[in-house]
Design a protein around this motif. Structure first.
Motif, PDB file in Angstrom:
ATOM      1  N   ASP A 133      87.628 -41.136 -55.295  1.00 20.53           N
ATOM      2  CA  ASP A 133      87.123 -39.900 -54.719  1.00 20.53           C
ATOM      3  C   ASP A 133      87.731 -39.658 -53.336  1.00 20.53           C
ATOM      4  O   ASP A 133      88.099 -38.533 -53.003  1.00 20.53           O
ATOM      5  CB  ASP A 133      85.595 -39.944 -54.636  1.00 20.53           C
ATOM      6  CG  ASP A 133      84.996 -38.562 -54.451  1.00 20.53           C
ATOM      7  OD1 ASP A 133      85.444 -37.620 -55.133  1.00 20.53           O
ATOM      8  OD2 ASP A 133      84.075 -38.430 -53.626  1.00 20.53           O
ATOM      9  N   LYS A 134      87.866 -40.701 -52.560  1.00 22.32           N
ATOM     10  CA  LYS A 134      88.465 -40.578 -51.227  1.00 22.32           C
ATOM     11  C   LYS A 134      89.906 -40.072 -51.334  1.00 22.32           C
ATOM     12  O   LYS A 134      90.321 -39.172 -50.604  1.00 22.32           O
ATOM     13  CB  LYS A 134      88.415 -41.928 -50.513  1.00 22.32           C
ATOM     14  CG  LYS A 134      88.876 -41.876 -49.095  1.00 22.32           C
ATOM     15  CD  LYS A 134      88.690 -43.238 -48.423  1.00 22.32           C
ATOM     16  CE  LYS A 134      89.155 -43.189 -46.978  1.00 22.32           C
ATOM     17  NZ  LYS A 134      88.962 -44.466 -46.298  1.00 22.32           N
ATOM     18  N   LYS A 135      90.676 -40.637 -52.287  1.00 21.08           N
ATOM     19  CA  LYS A 135      92.056 -40.187 -52.500  1.00 21.08           C
ATOM     20  C   LYS A 135      92.088 -38.744 -52.998  1.00 21.08           C
ATOM     21  O   LYS A 135      92.919 -37.949 -52.568  1.00 21.08           O
ATOM     22  CB  LYS A 135      92.772 -41.103 -53.498  1.00 21.08           C
ATOM     23  CG  LYS A 135      93.106 -42.464 -52.925  1.00 21.08           C
ATOM     24  CD  LYS A 135      94.070 -43.284 -53.740  1.00 21.08           C
ATOM     25  CE  LYS A 135      93.804 -43.376 -55.190  1.00 21.08           C
ATOM     26  NZ  LYS A 135      94.622 -44.380 -55.899  1.00 21.08           N
ATOM     27  N   ALA A 136      91.187 -38.413 -53.916  1.00 21.00           N
ATOM     28  CA  ALA A 136      91.153 -37.056 -54.475  1.00 21.00           C
ATOM     29  C   ALA A 136      90.851 -36.031 -53.387  1.00 21.00           C
ATOM     30  O   ALA A 136      91.493 -34.973 -53.327  1.00 21.00           O
ATOM     31  CB  ALA A 136      90.126 -36.966 -55.597  1.00 21.00           C
ATOM     32  N   LEU A 137      89.892 -36.337 -52.532  1.00 24.70           N
ATOM     33  CA  LEU A 137      89.537 -35.387 -51.477  1.00 24.70           C
ATOM     34  C   LEU A 137      90.666 -35.225 -50.464  1.00 24.70           C
ATOM     35  O   LEU A 137      90.891 -34.123 -49.949  1.00 24.70           O
ATOM     36  CB  LEU A 137      88.237 -35.812 -50.795  1.00 24.70           C
ATOM     37  CG  LEU A 137      86.998 -35.696 -51.682  1.00 24.70           C
ATOM     38  CD1 LEU A 137      85.782 -36.274 -50.972  1.00 24.70           C
ATOM     39  CD2 LEU A 137      86.750 -34.258 -52.119  1.00 24.70           C
ATOM     40  N   ALA A 138      91.400 -36.290 -50.190  1.00 28.44           N
ATOM     41  CA  ALA A 138      92.554 -36.188 -49.288  1.00 28.44           C
ATOM     42  C   ALA A 138      93.625 -35.289 -49.908  1.00 28.44           C
ATOM     43  O   ALA A 138      94.222 -34.446 -49.224  1.00 28.44           O
ATOM     44  CB  ALA A 138      93.114 -37.570 -48.988  1.00 28.44           C
ATOM     45  N   THR A 139      93.852 -35.438 -51.202  1.00 30.31           N
ATOM     46  CA  THR A 139      94.833 -34.588 -51.897  1.00 30.31           C
ATOM     47  C   THR A 139      94.359 -33.143 -51.937  1.00 30.31           C
ATOM     48  O   THR A 139      95.144 -32.216 -51.684  1.00 30.31           O
ATOM     49  CB  THR A 139      95.082 -35.115 -53.326  1.00 30.31           C
ATOM     50  OG1 THR A 139      95.549 -36.462 -53.244  1.00 30.31           O
ATOM     51  CG2 THR A 139      96.085 -34.258 -54.069  1.00 30.31           C
ATOM     52  N   LEU A 140      93.069 -32.938 -52.235  1.00 28.64           N
ATOM     53  CA  LEU A 140      92.513 -31.584 -52.253  1.00 28.64           C
ATOM     54  C   LEU A 140      92.669 -30.926 -50.884  1.00 28.64           C
ATOM     55  O   LEU A 140      93.036 -29.749 -50.788  1.00 28.64           O
ATOM     56  CB  LEU A 140      91.040 -31.618 -52.666  1.00 28.64           C
ATOM     57  CG  LEU A 140      90.327 -30.267 -52.704  1.00 28.64           C
ATOM     58  CD1 LEU A 140      90.925 -29.381 -53.797  1.00 28.64           C
ATOM     59  CD2 LEU A 140      88.838 -30.459 -52.923  1.00 28.64           C
ATOM     60  N   LYS A 141      92.402 -31.672 -49.843  1.00 27.70           N
ATOM     61  CA  LYS A 141      92.529 -31.160 -48.473  1.00 27.70           C
ATOM     62  C   LYS A 141      93.952 -30.655 -48.218  1.00 27.70           C
ATOM     63  O   LYS A 141      94.153 -29.556 -47.695  1.00 27.70           O
ATOM     64  CB  LYS A 141      92.146 -32.257 -47.487  1.00 27.70           C
ATOM     65  CG  LYS A 141      91.775 -31.816 -46.120  1.00 27.70           C
ATOM     66  CD  LYS A 141      91.166 -33.008 -45.386  1.00 27.70           C
ATOM     67  CE  LYS A 141      90.519 -32.683 -44.097  1.00 27.70           C
ATOM     68  NZ  LYS A 141      89.489 -31.695 -44.102  1.00 27.70           N
ATOM     69  N   ILE A 142      94.938 -31.438 -48.631  1.00 24.02           N
ATOM     70  CA  ILE A 142      96.338 -31.020 -48.458  1.00 24.02           C
ATOM     71  C   ILE A 142      96.631 -29.754 -49.256  1.00 24.02           C
ATOM     72  O   ILE A 142      97.218 -28.802 -48.747  1.00 24.02           O
ATOM     73  CB  ILE A 142      97.297 -32.172 -48.860  1.00 24.02           C
ATOM     74  CG1 ILE A 142      97.195 -33.314 -47.857  1.00 24.02           C
ATOM     75  CG2 ILE A 142      98.730 -31.664 -48.997  1.00 24.02           C
ATOM     76  CD1 ILE A 142      97.849 -34.603 -48.309  1.00 24.02           C
ATOM     77  N   LEU A 143      96.199 -29.741 -50.514  1.00 20.52           N
ATOM     78  CA  LEU A 143      96.457 -28.575 -51.368  1.00 20.52           C
ATOM     79  C   LEU A 143      95.794 -27.300 -50.830  1.00 20.52           C
ATOM     80  O   LEU A 143      96.394 -26.225 -50.858  1.00 20.52           O
ATOM     81  CB  LEU A 143      95.950 -28.832 -52.788  1.00 20.52           C
ATOM     82  CG  LEU A 143      96.758 -29.802 -53.631  1.00 20.52           C
ATOM     83  CD1 LEU A 143      96.010 -30.149 -54.913  1.00 20.52           C
ATOM     84  CD2 LEU A 143      98.130 -29.220 -53.964  1.00 20.52           C
ATOM     85  N   MET A 144      94.570 -27.430 -50.352  1.00 14.68           N
ATOM     86  CA  MET A 144      93.830 -26.245 -49.879  1.00 14.68           C
ATOM     87  C   MET A 144      94.258 -25.793 -48.495  1.00 14.68           C
ATOM     88  O   MET A 144      94.279 -24.597 -48.205  1.00 14.68           O
ATOM     89  CB  MET A 144      92.323 -26.516 -49.889  1.00 14.68           C
ATOM     90  CG  MET A 144      91.728 -26.728 -51.273  1.00 14.68           C
ATOM     91  SD  MET A 144      91.794 -25.261 -52.326  1.00 14.68           S
ATOM     92  CE  MET A 144      93.227 -25.597 -53.344  1.00 14.68           C
ATOM     93  N   GLU A 145      94.608 -26.728 -47.623  1.00 11.13           N
ATOM     94  CA  GLU A 145      94.883 -26.376 -46.240  1.00 11.13           C
ATOM     95  C   GLU A 145      96.356 -26.066 -45.972  1.00 11.13           C
ATOM     96  O   GLU A 145      96.675 -25.457 -44.966  1.00 11.13           O
ATOM     97  CB  GLU A 145      94.424 -27.496 -45.309  1.00 11.13           C
ATOM     98  CG  GLU A 145      92.909 -27.663 -45.330  1.00 11.13           C
ATOM     99  CD  GLU A 145      92.405 -28.789 -44.448  1.00 11.13           C
ATOM    100  OE1 GLU A 145      93.218 -29.500 -43.816  1.00 11.13           O
ATOM    101  OE2 GLU A 145      91.163 -28.952 -44.376  1.00 11.13           O
ATOM    102  N   HIS A 146      97.239 -26.458 -46.884  1.00  7.05           N
ATOM    103  CA  HIS A 146      98.666 -26.280 -46.631  1.00  7.05           C
ATOM    104  C   HIS A 146      99.363 -25.448 -47.695  1.00  7.05           C
ATOM    105  O   HIS A 146     100.567 -25.550 -47.855  1.00  7.05           O
ATOM    106  CB  HIS A 146      99.349 -27.655 -46.491  1.00  7.05           C
ATOM    107  CG  HIS A 146      98.761 -28.462 -45.385  1.00  7.05           C
ATOM    108  ND1 HIS A 146      98.960 -28.178 -44.059  1.00  7.05           N
ATOM    109  CD2 HIS A 146      97.964 -29.552 -45.415  1.00  7.05           C
ATOM    110  CE1 HIS A 146      98.319 -29.061 -43.316  1.00  7.05           C
ATOM    111  NE2 HIS A 146      97.699 -29.896 -44.116  1.00  7.05           N
ATOM    112  N   SER A 147      98.599 -24.655 -48.421  1.00  7.79           N
ATOM    113  CA  SER A 147      99.238 -23.808 -49.439  1.00  7.79           C
ATOM    114  C   SER A 147      98.990 -22.351 -49.141  1.00  7.79           C
ATOM    115  O   SER A 147      98.122 -21.973 -48.427  1.00  7.79           O
ATOM    116  CB  SER A 147      98.717 -24.147 -50.834  1.00  7.79           C
ATOM    117  OG  SER A 147      97.349 -23.864 -50.943  1.00  7.79           O
TER     118      SER A 147
END
Length: 147
Positions: A133-147
């Motif tokens: 979950d920690k890895k998933a949220l870090a990836t989600l953060k990148i996808l949402m904040e940098h796209s």
């Protein structure tokens, strides 16, 4: 039978509507959740209560195919889904709360019942779920904040 329960919260610098649209479309899961190889929507029509998916994931060294079904859906805000059969059954959800015009909080919950021999591994499964979950949220953060 033993229960596996988790709740995580993360702050995102992205509009709530964008985050909700992304996480509530489970076909996006392989893009941000490690271990999920494929998700296929098996019901026609728009996303809502009754929407079903079939997913294939790797978890704790096993390849698992499961189905989920949306049991609650509040567009732009909340989705809950059940996994009705298998070694782990139960309910998970995503709640997206706006915290500003372009920021939000994602609250993710899991409440699963674990049966069979896997019930003895619930402490280990909890550690694995938290790590993933920690890895998933870090990836989600990148996808949402940098796209």
């Amino acid at each position: 039978m033993r229960r596996l329960q988790l709740e995580t919260r993360t702050e995102l610098m992205a509009p709530a509507s964008k985050v909700f649209d992304f996480v509530s479309d489970h076909t996006n899961a392989p893009r941000w959740q490690s271990g999920i190889d494929e998700v296929r929507r098996i019901t026609p029509g728009p996303i809502g209560v009754g929407t079903e998916h079939e997913l294939t994931r790797r978890f704790a060294g096993m390849k698992v195919t499961a189905r989920n079904r949306f049991i609650a859906y509040d567009p732009g805000r909340f989705v809950a889904f059940e996994i009705p059969s298998g070694r782990m059954t139960g309910v998970a959800s995503y709640l997206v709360e706006p915290t500003g015009p372009d920021t939000c909080r994602l609250v993710s919950t899991v409440d699963f019942q674990v049966t069979g021999l896997a019930r003895y591994a619930v402490p280990l499964l909890t550690v694995i779920f938290k790590r993933d979950d920690k890895k998933a949220l870090a990836t989600l953060k990148i996808l949402m904040e940098h796209s």
